[in-house]
Design an enzyme around this catalytic site. Structure first.
Site, short mmCIF file in Angstrom:
data_model
loop_
_atom_site.label_atom_id
_atom_site.label_comp_id
_atom_site.label_asym_id
_atom_site.label_seq_id
_atom_site.Cartn_x
_atom_site.Cartn_y
_atom_site.Cartn_z
CD GLU A 1 -15.62 23.14 -77.35
OE1 GLU A 1 -15.63 24.01 -78.23
OE2 GLU A 1 -14.61 22.48 -77.05
CE LYS B 1 -9.93 24.90 -79.24
NZ LYS B 1 -11.27 25.52 -79.39
#
Length: 195
Positions: free
Chosen positions: A40, A130
């Site tokens: 990411e 998340k």
């Protein structure tokens, strides 16, 4: 593409934050070579979008993909898609960002920190979430939320070190994301132990 396909059997996600594009690409290359394939690149820092473009192009050459992190607006979701991201990640749950990401063809990983947020995300169609900030929430939070939400796959993110990985995986976390820990060469060297 779904998060099941993106993650595969990976247990570690690397967050490459705040480095110039060339340094981000160099670190990404070292991580890929070490076996870390889920990356990411946060957009909220200087160089974020440029770093994403560089790493996404290099990832494509290897048959890999990269996601954009800290995607907090619909415009950021569109910019991430234009830069070559294949998924988006956010610190919180914003249904307009989720919709913009999906419209751009990108799976979205929203951040959650309460049972109510988990419930809203699940109702919006998200199975991968998340857990943020995971360092403050702790592994017990993951275990507790799996009771009412057994099908949710959590990515623990925020304030974690390599030494935290086993406890979070034992608690049922699908993936542990490491960011600042990757700036420490000693912790990067320990990655092999948890891969």
């Amino acid at each position: 593409m779904t998060f099941d396909e993106i993650v595969g059997d990976a247990r570690i996600m690397a967050i490459l934050r705040g480095l110039p594009p060339a340094e981000t690409l160099s670190l990404a290359t070292r991580l890929w070579d070490a076996g870390v394939t889920v990356l990411e690149i946060p957009l909220a820092r200087p160089h974020g979008l440029d770093a994403l473009r560089h790493v996404a192009a290099a990832a494509a050459e290897r048959g890999l993909i990269v996601g954009a992190g800290t995607v907090v607006t619909p415009d950021a979701a569109r910019a991430a898609a234009d830069a070559g991201a294949r998924y988006t990640v956010a610190p919180g749950l914003d249904l307009t960002v989720l919709a913009a990401s999906l419209h751009a063809g990108l799976p979205h990983l929203p951040g959650v920190g309460t049972a109510s947020e988990v419930g809203l995300a699940v109702a919006a169609g998200c199975r991968w979430l998340k857990a943020f900030p995971a360092g403050a929430l702790g592994p017990g939070w993951i275990s507790a939320l799996h009771g009412p939400f057994p099908d949710v796959r959590f990515v623990a993110t925020g304030g974690l070190s390599v030494s935290d990985v086993p406890a979070f995986l034992d608690a049922g976390t699908a993936v542990v994301a490491l960011g600042s820990a990757l700036a420490d060469p000693d912790q990067r060297a320990q990655l092999a132990d948890v891969l």
